[in-house]
Design a protein around this motif. Structure first.
Motif, PDB file in Angstrom:
ATOM      1  N   TYR A   1       0.806  -1.221   0.000  1.00 53.18           N
ATOM      2  CA  TYR A   1       0.000   0.000   0.000  1.00 53.18           C
ATOM      3  C   TYR A   1       0.839   1.271   0.000  1.00 53.18           C
ATOM      4  CZ  TYR A   1      -4.181  -2.834   0.977  1.00 53.18           C
ATOM      5  OH  TYR A   1      -5.214  -3.734   0.921  1.00 53.18           O
ATOM      6  N   THR A   2       2.095   1.193   0.386  1.00 49.80           N
ATOM      7  CA  THR A   2       2.921   2.410   0.381  1.00 49.80           C
ATOM      8  C   THR A   2       3.163   2.911  -1.040  1.00 49.80           C
ATOM      9  OG1 THR A   2       5.010   1.164   0.380  1.00 49.80           O
ATOM     10  CG2 THR A   2       4.088   1.791   2.531  1.00 49.80           C
ATOM     11  N   ALA A   3       2.967   2.059  -2.017  1.00 49.81           N
ATOM     12  CA  ALA A   3       3.191   2.467  -3.408  1.00 49.81           C
ATOM     13  C   ALA A   3       1.955   3.099  -4.040  1.00 49.81           C
ATOM     14  CB  ALA A   3       3.626   1.261  -4.237  1.00 49.81           C
ATOM     15  N   ILE A   4       0.811   3.030  -3.381  1.00 49.41           N
ATOM     16  CA  ILE A   4      -0.431   3.480  -4.011  1.00 49.41           C
ATOM     17  C   ILE A   4      -0.407   4.959  -4.380  1.00 49.41           C
ATOM     18  CG2 ILE A   4      -2.908   3.846  -3.656  1.00 49.41           C
ATOM     19  CD1 ILE A   4      -2.901   1.206  -2.093  1.00 49.41           C
ATOM     20  N   LYS A   5      -0.067   5.827  -3.436  1.00 51.47           N
ATOM     21  CA  LYS A   5      -0.090   7.268  -3.742  1.00 51.47           C
ATOM     22  C   LYS A   5       0.856   7.652  -4.873  1.00 51.47           C
ATOM     23  CE  LYS A   5      -1.919   9.376   0.423  1.00 51.47           C
ATOM     24  NZ  LYS A   5      -1.676  10.330   1.500  1.00 51.47           N
ATOM     25  N   PRO A   6       2.124   7.216  -4.834  1.00 56.43           N
ATOM     26  CA  PRO A   6       2.989   7.604  -5.951  1.00 56.43           C
ATOM     27  C   PRO A   6       2.559   7.010  -7.287  1.00 56.43           C
ATOM     28  CG  PRO A   6       4.222   6.301  -4.325  1.00 56.43           C
ATOM     29  CD  PRO A   6       2.867   6.559  -3.775  1.00 56.43           C
ATOM     30  N   VAL A   7       2.096   5.777  -7.269  1.00 59.71           N
ATOM     31  CA  VAL A   7       1.643   5.153  -8.525  1.00 59.71           C
ATOM     32  C   VAL A   7       0.406   5.884  -9.037  1.00 59.71           C
ATOM     33  CG1 VAL A   7       0.663   3.055  -9.541  1.00 59.71           C
ATOM     34  CG2 VAL A   7       2.675   2.896  -8.064  1.00 59.71           C
ATOM     35  N   ALA A   8      -0.540   6.154  -8.151  1.00 59.34           N
ATOM     36  CA  ALA A   8      -1.756   6.881  -8.551  1.00 59.34           C
ATOM     37  C   ALA A   8      -1.406   8.244  -9.140  1.00 59.34           C
ATOM     38  CB  ALA A   8      -2.691   7.037  -7.358  1.00 59.34           C
ATOM     39  N   SER A   9      -0.475   8.927  -8.519  1.00 62.90           N
ATOM     40  CA  SER A   9      -0.045  10.228  -9.028  1.00 62.90           C
ATOM     41  C   SER A   9       0.578  10.114 -10.417  1.00 62.90           C
ATOM     42  CB  SER A   9       0.955  10.852  -8.051  1.00 62.90           C
ATOM     43  OG  SER A   9       1.456  12.058  -8.547  1.00 62.90           O
ATOM     44  N   MET A  10       1.417   9.094 -10.593  1.00 63.04           N
ATOM     45  CA  MET A  10       2.087   8.922 -11.889  1.00 63.04           C
ATOM     46  C   MET A  10       1.123   8.598 -13.014  1.00 63.04           C
ATOM     47  SD  MET A  10       5.720   7.087 -11.108  1.00 63.04           S
ATOM     48  CE  MET A  10       5.298   6.089  -9.692  1.00 63.04           C
ATOM     49  N   ILE A  11      -0.005   7.947 -12.698  1.00 65.73           N
ATOM     50  CA  ILE A  11      -0.950   7.612 -13.768  1.00 65.73           C
ATOM     51  C   ILE A  11      -2.089   8.626 -13.878  1.00 65.73           C
ATOM     52  CG2 ILE A  11      -0.372   5.159 -13.759  1.00 65.73           C
ATOM     53  CD1 ILE A  11      -3.012   4.640 -12.280  1.00 65.73           C
ATOM     54  N   GLY A  12      -2.010   9.701 -13.086  1.00 60.05           N
ATOM     55  CA  GLY A  12      -2.948  10.813 -13.246  1.00 60.05           C
ATOM     56  C   GLY A  12      -4.253  10.707 -12.464  1.00 60.05           C
ATOM     57  N   ILE A  13      -4.299   9.849 -11.459  1.00 57.45           N
ATOM     58  CA  ILE A  13      -5.506   9.789 -10.626  1.00 57.45           C
ATOM     59  C   ILE A  13      -5.518  11.008  -9.717  1.00 57.45           C
ATOM     60  CG2 ILE A  13      -6.677   8.533  -8.767  1.00 57.45           C
ATOM     61  CD1 ILE A  13      -5.807   5.959 -10.083  1.00 57.45           C
ATOM     62  N   LYS A  14      -6.606  11.734  -9.758  1.00 55.88           N
ATOM     63  CA  LYS A  14      -6.725  12.946  -8.960  1.00 55.88           C
ATOM     64  C   LYS A  14      -6.942  12.595  -7.491  1.00 55.88           C
ATOM     65  CE  LYS A  14      -8.645  15.690 -12.728  1.00 55.88           C
ATOM     66  NZ  LYS A  14      -8.162  14.835 -13.767  1.00 55.88           N
ATOM     67  N   ARG A  15      -6.540  13.501  -6.649  1.00 60.28           N
ATOM     68  CA  ARG A  15      -6.631  13.281  -5.190  1.00 60.28           C
ATOM     69  C   ARG A  15      -8.046  12.938  -4.739  1.00 60.28           C
ATOM     70  NH1 ARG A  15      -3.560  17.003  -0.878  1.00 60.28           N
ATOM     71  NH2 ARG A  15      -3.944  15.672   0.909  1.00 60.28           N
ATOM     72  N   ASP A  16      -9.051  13.610  -5.330  1.00 63.51           N
ATOM     73  CA  ASP A  16     -10.439  13.351  -4.927  1.00 63.51           C
ATOM     74  C   ASP A  16     -10.963  12.009  -5.443  1.00 63.51           C
ATOM     75  OD1 ASP A  16     -10.476  14.323  -7.559  1.00 63.51           O
ATOM     76  OD2 ASP A  16     -12.429  15.264  -7.325  1.00 63.51           O
ATOM     77  N   GLU A  17     -10.247  11.358  -6.354  1.00 66.06           N
ATOM     78  CA  GLU A  17     -10.626  10.039  -6.850  1.00 66.06           C
ATOM     79  C   GLU A  17      -9.937   8.908  -6.079  1.00 66.06           C
ATOM     80  OE1 GLU A  17     -11.164  10.644 -11.620  1.00 66.06           O
ATOM     81  OE2 GLU A  17      -9.107  10.650 -10.860  1.00 66.06           O
ATOM     82  N   LEU A  18      -8.930   9.251  -5.289  1.00 66.85           N
ATOM     83  CA  LEU A  18      -8.072   8.238  -4.682  1.00 66.85           C
ATOM     84  C   LEU A  18      -8.786   7.376  -3.636  1.00 66.85           C
ATOM     85  CD1 LEU A  18      -5.313   7.013  -4.817  1.00 66.85           C
ATOM     86  CD2 LEU A  18      -4.506   8.719  -3.198  1.00 66.85           C
ATOM     87  N   SER A  19      -9.665   7.954  -2.838  1.00 70.63           N
ATOM     88  CA  SER A  19     -10.367   7.158  -1.825  1.00 70.63           C
ATOM     89  C   SER A  19     -11.199   6.055  -2.462  1.00 70.63           C
ATOM     90  CB  SER A  19     -11.270   8.042  -0.964  1.00 70.63           C
ATOM     91  OG  SER A  19     -10.484   8.871  -0.154  1.00 70.63           O
ATOM     92  N   GLN A  20     -11.936   6.400  -3.511  1.00 70.35           N
ATOM     93  CA  GLN A  20     -12.742   5.389  -4.200  1.00 70.35           C
ATOM     94  C   GLN A  20     -11.859   4.387  -4.914  1.00 70.35           C
ATOM     95  OE1 GLN A  20     -16.172   4.888  -4.058  1.00 70.35           O
ATOM     96  NE2 GLN A  20     -15.495   2.953  -4.928  1.00 70.35           N
ATOM     97  N   ALA A  21     -10.792   4.866  -5.554  1.00 73.30           N
ATOM     98  CA  ALA A  21      -9.877   3.959  -6.259  1.00 73.30           C
ATOM     99  C   ALA A  21      -9.228   2.983  -5.277  1.00 73.30           C
ATOM    100  CB  ALA A  21      -8.813   4.758  -7.012  1.00 73.30           C
ATOM    101  N   PHE A  22      -8.906   3.441  -4.058  1.00 75.75           N
ATOM    102  CA  PHE A  22      -8.308   2.563  -3.062  1.00 75.75           C
ATOM    103  C   PHE A  22      -9.298   1.481  -2.632  1.00 75.75           C
ATOM    104  CE2 PHE A  22      -7.351   1.715   1.521  1.00 75.75           C
ATOM    105  CZ  PHE A  22      -6.230   0.926   1.299  1.00 75.75           C
ATOM    106  N   ALA A  23     -10.540   1.872  -2.392  1.00 74.91           N
ATOM    107  CA  ALA A  23     -11.559   0.885  -2.012  1.00 74.91           C
ATOM    108  C   ALA A  23     -11.737  -0.154  -3.114  1.00 74.91           C
ATOM    109  CB  ALA A  23     -12.881   1.583  -1.708  1.00 74.91           C
TER     110      ALA A  23
END
Length: 82
Positions: A43-65
């Motif tokens: 899970y420590t890789a989720i934020k940097p990976v999400a950022s690199m592929i363009g997932i917006k911060r407000d989409e991250l909670s749903q994407a994580f679930a």
């Protein structure tokens, strides 16, 4: 398991689930392994990976679930094949 082991089939992904699917796909190399194989994703890789592929911060909670739901299903499939 490598991508070559995955049969080439096409599936439809609903537009609202696309960011979650992209995150799961991009996290393909982030499986934590134990003595019996994969035990979960790093899970420590989720934020940097999400950022690199363009997932917006407000989409991250749903994407994580969604990622966690896909992770559980993937673990079940991996365990069935052992």
């Amino acid at each position: 398991m490598t991508k070559a082991d995955i049969p080439e089939e096409q599936y439809e992904v609903w537009p609202g689930n696309w960011p979650s699917f992209l995150l799961f796909e991009a996290m393909f190399t982030q499986w934590r392994l134990g003595m019996g194989g994969a035990v979960g994703m790093d899970y420590t890789a989720i934020k940097p990976v999400a950022s690199m592929i363009g997932i917006k911060r407000d989409e991250l909670s749903q994407a994580f679930a969604d990622l966690r739901a896909m992770e559980v299903e993937a673990l079940l499939v991996m365990r069935e094949s052992n």
